[in-house]
Design an enzyme around this catalytic site. Sequence first.
Site, PDB file in Angstrom:
ATOM      1  CD  GLU A   1      -0.670  -0.846  -3.532  1.00 16.68           C
ATOM      2  OE1 GLU A   1      -1.819  -0.841  -3.127  1.00 16.68           O
ATOM      3  OE2 GLU A   1       0.231  -1.577  -3.048  1.00 16.68           O
TER       4      GLU A   1
ATOM      5  CG  HIS B   1       1.919  -5.642  -2.085  1.00 17.09           C
ATOM      6  ND1 HIS B   1       2.614  -5.019  -1.071  1.00 17.09           N
ATOM      7  CD2 HIS B   1       0.710  -5.023  -2.146  1.00 17.09           C
ATOM      8  CE1 HIS B   1       1.845  -4.075  -0.536  1.00 17.09           C
ATOM      9  NE2 HIS B   1       0.681  -4.059  -1.185  1.00 17.09           N
TER      10      HIS B   1
HETATM   11  O1  G3P Z   1      -2.051  -3.377  -1.219  1.00 19.01           O
HETATM   12  C1  G3P Z   1      -2.595  -2.273  -0.599  1.00 19.01           C
HETATM   13  C2  G3P Z   1      -1.600  -1.406  -0.007  1.00 19.01           C
HETATM   14  O2  G3P Z   1      -0.274  -1.666  -0.124  1.00 19.01           O
HETATM   15  C3  G3P Z   1      -1.975  -0.090   0.458  1.00 19.01           C
HETATM   16  O3  G3P Z   1      -1.947  -0.190   1.836  1.00 19.01           O
HETATM   17  O4  G3P Z   1      -2.608   0.415   4.080  1.00 19.01           O
HETATM   18  O5  G3P Z   1      -1.944   2.193   2.464  1.00 19.01           O
HETATM   19  O6  G3P Z   1      -4.106   0.984   2.161  1.00 19.01           O
HETATM   20  P1  G3P Z   1      -2.702   0.927   2.686  1.00 19.01           P
END
Ligand code: G3P
Length: 229
Positions: free
Chosen positions: A144, A96
Amino acid sequence: MPTLRFPAIILNFKTYREATGEAALTLAKIAEKISRETGVEIAVAPQHIDLHRVASGISIPVFAQHVDPVPPGGYTGHVTVEAVKEAGAVGSLVNHSERRLRLSDIRECVAKLRESGLVSLVCAGDAVESSAAAAMNPDIVAVEPPELIGTGIPVSRAKPEVVTETVERIRHVTQRVRILCGAGISGPGDVEAALKLGTDGVLLASAYVKAKDPEGLLREMAGRLLGKT
Ligand code: G3P
C-alpha cells in the site's frame, strides 16, 4: 491458519466514524451478505473495541487492525494476540502504514499470530519493503503506497508497476505468501486491475466505509472476482 479463500476483499474500517460501533456491525453484515450471495471471500477489520461485537454478529472472517508484540500480563493499554483471538478475530493486520512497527516487532507479531493459529497480514509501503515482509513468512503481504491511501487514486491503476514489482520480488522470496494491494481502491475496475497484476485481492477502506451505497459497490467489486477463485 484458518482457511481463507482467494481472491479476497479485505475491508479495513480504520477509525472512520461511519464504521464505528453499531455502524461497524451494519457494514460487516453487508459484507457478509455480499460474500454469501457471490461466494467471494470478504473479510472485515473493525476497531479493537468493536471486534467482539462484529465477530459475534457475523460469520465471515474478522481481522484486528493491529496487535502489540507483548505477552498477556503487565502491559497496560496494549492489545495482545490472545485478546484478539478471544474476541473472535481470525487474524490481524500488522504494520499498517498508519500503525507502523519496528522490524523486530513485525517479526514478533507474525510469530505470535502463527503460534496462536491466527492469520498474519503484514502491510508494506513498496516492493522492497514487501519482499522484506515476505521473508518474515507471514500468511499475507499487502502493498500500500502511503501517498495513495485515502486519495481515491487506485494503486492498481495509478502505480501498477509498484504492484507488479512487488509480486516479482515476493515470488523470488516465497511462493507461499498471498499478495494483496491497497490504497485508493475505489471501484470494481480497480479490483479487477489488481488481480490482473498478479495479486490475490485487495485491501480497502475509505471507498467502502464512505460509500453512499456500500452494498451496491461491494456487490460490483465482488462480481469482478467471480470465477477467479
Ligand atoms: O488498509 C487499507 C488502506 O490503507 C487503504 O485505504 O482508504 O485508500 O482504501 P483506502
